[in-house]
Design an enzyme around this catalytic site. Structure first.
Site, PDB file in Angstrom:
ATOM      1  N   CYS A 178      32.924  38.475  39.961  1.00 23.02           N
ATOM      2  CA  CYS A 178      31.888  39.508  39.865  1.00 23.02           C
ATOM      3  C   CYS A 178      32.496  40.872  39.517  1.00 23.02           C
ATOM      4  CB  CYS A 178      31.152  39.651  41.191  1.00 23.02           C
ATOM      5  SG  CYS A 178      30.166  38.228  41.648  1.00 23.02           S
TER       6      CYS A 178
ATOM      7  N   GLU B 135      31.949  43.763  40.831  1.00 20.74           N
ATOM      8  CA  GLU B 135      32.349  44.567  41.996  1.00 20.74           C
ATOM      9  C   GLU B 135      33.788  44.254  42.397  1.00 20.74           C
ATOM     10  OE1 GLU B 135      29.626  42.796  41.543  1.00 20.74           O
ATOM     11  OE2 GLU B 135      27.970  43.440  42.834  1.00 20.74           O
TER      12      GLU B 135
ATOM     13  N   CYS C 277      30.833  39.373  47.428  1.00 21.15           N
ATOM     14  CA  CYS C 277      31.205  40.774  47.190  1.00 21.15           C
ATOM     15  C   CYS C 277      30.901  41.642  48.403  1.00 21.15           C
ATOM     16  CB  CYS C 277      30.510  41.316  45.945  1.00 21.15           C
ATOM     17  SG  CYS C 277      31.185  40.598  44.436  1.00 21.15           S
TER      18      CYS C 277
ATOM     19  N   CYS D 172      26.440  40.286  45.488  1.00 20.35           N
ATOM     20  CA  CYS D 172      26.300  38.940  46.059  1.00 20.35           C
ATOM     21  C   CYS D 172      26.990  38.880  47.425  1.00 20.35           C
ATOM     22  CB  CYS D 172      26.905  37.897  45.111  1.00 20.35           C
ATOM     23  SG  CYS D 172      28.710  37.852  45.164  1.00 20.35           S
TER      24      CYS D 172
ATOM     25  N   ASN E  93      31.661  41.730  35.154  1.00 16.73           N
ATOM     26  CA  ASN E  93      31.802  40.316  35.530  1.00 16.73           C
ATOM     27  C   ASN E  93      32.509  39.556  34.411  1.00 16.73           C
ATOM     28  OD1 ASN E  93      29.354  40.775  34.084  1.00 16.73           O
ATOM     29  ND2 ASN E  93      28.530  38.814  34.745  1.00 16.73           N
ATOM     30  N   ILE E  94      33.348  38.608  34.824  1.00 16.05           N
ATOM     31  CA  ILE E  94      34.125  37.808  33.877  1.00 16.05           C
ATOM     32  C   ILE E  94      33.890  36.345  34.226  1.00 16.05           C
ATOM     33  CG2 ILE E  94      36.434  37.311  32.981  1.00 16.05           C
ATOM     34  CD1 ILE E  94      37.214  40.192  33.879  1.00 16.05           C
ATOM     35  N   GLU E  95      33.248  35.624  33.319  1.00 19.52           N
ATOM     36  CA  GLU E  95      32.879  34.234  33.616  1.00 19.52           C
ATOM     37  C   GLU E  95      33.898  33.243  33.064  1.00 19.52           C
ATOM     38  OE1 GLU E  95      28.786  33.775  32.348  1.00 19.52           O
ATOM     39  OE2 GLU E  95      28.103  34.988  34.062  1.00 19.52           O
TER      40      GLU E  95
HETATM   41  N1  THU Z   1      27.450  38.856  39.343  1.00 12.58           N
HETATM   42  C1  THU Z   1      28.149  40.001  39.538  1.00 12.58           C
HETATM   43  O1  THU Z   1      28.991  40.391  38.712  1.00 12.58           O
HETATM   44  N2  THU Z   1      27.902  40.720  40.656  1.00 12.58           N
HETATM   45  C2  THU Z   1      26.990  40.369  41.610  1.00 12.58           C
HETATM   46  O2  THU Z   1      26.966  40.940  42.683  1.00 12.58           O
HETATM   47  C3  THU Z   1      26.029  39.306  41.317  1.00 12.58           C
HETATM   48  C4  THU Z   1      26.495  38.319  40.294  1.00 12.58           C
HETATM   49  C5  THU Z   1      27.709  38.070  38.136  1.00 12.58           C
HETATM   50  C6  THU Z   1      28.418  36.773  38.371  1.00 12.58           C
HETATM   51  C7  THU Z   1      27.977  35.971  37.169  1.00 12.58           C
HETATM   52  O3  THU Z   1      28.828  36.278  36.093  1.00 12.58           O
HETATM   53  C8  THU Z   1      26.591  36.498  36.846  1.00 12.58           C
HETATM   54  O4  THU Z   1      26.496  37.750  37.509  1.00 12.58           O
HETATM   55  C9  THU Z   1      25.455  35.600  37.267  1.00 12.58           C
HETATM   56  O5  THU Z   1      25.560  35.250  38.605  1.00 12.58           O
END
Ligand code: THU
Length: 143
Positions: free
Chosen positions: A56, A58, A92, A89, A45-47
């Site tokens: 996300c 995935e 995804c 999520c 995941n990259i915020e």
């Molecule tokens: N996140 C994912 O990478 N995959 C998911 O299916 C659930 C959420 C990440 C997004 C965000 O960076 C962090 O988790 C919190 O929501």
């Protein structure tokens, strides 16, 4: 006993998780998608500081594979340090359904807890391109 190929995919997702850029949530996620012929593409995941532009793990893995020309996938693993295990999520789930179709989804954590789920459990009655097939052209649509 866990299948060796499944373990290989979990290990790849776990290693990708180490690259997670998640300074706002501190929720590190790793994913790995395996093609029909056994190639693995990973993502974390990259915020974004905007929060909303966060991507996300995935989807990063899937975009990487698609952009390298891959089209057929058999499995996708997601690794998060949680118990219960973290499923993909909603966004995804839609993308996995559209591009990986019935791929097997493997959820895992850092304690080697693992669960296998099917896309039809995660996204029943999914929307996809099949519903667009007989769509009237824009000119014919009432305004
Ligand atoms: N996140 C994912 O990478 N995959 C998911 O299916 C659930 C959420 C990440 C997004 C965000 O960076 C962090 O988790 C919190 O929501």
């Amino acid at each position: 006993m866990k299948d060796q190929e499944i373990q290989r995919l979990i290990d790849a997702a776990r290693a990708a998780r180490d690259c997670s850029l998640s300074p706002f949530s501190n929720f590190c996620v790793g994913a790995a998608v395996e093609t029909e012929d056994g190639k693995i593409y990973t993502g974390c995941n990259i915020e974004s500081a905007s929060y909303g532009l966060t991507v996300c793990a995935e989807r990063v893995a899937i975009w990487k594979a698609l952009s390298e020309g891959e089209r057929n996938f058999k499995r996708l693993a997601v690794v998060v340090d949680t118990d219960p295990l973290t499923p993909p999520c909603g966004t995804c789930r839609q993308i996995i359904w559209e591009f990986c179709r019935n791929a097997t989804i493997i959820l895992a954590n850092l304690e080697d807890k693992t669960e296998i789920v099917e896309m039809r459990e995660l996204l029943p009655r999914a929307f996809d391109a099949r519903f667009l097939k007989d769509k009237k052209s824009d000119e014919e649509m009432p305004r």
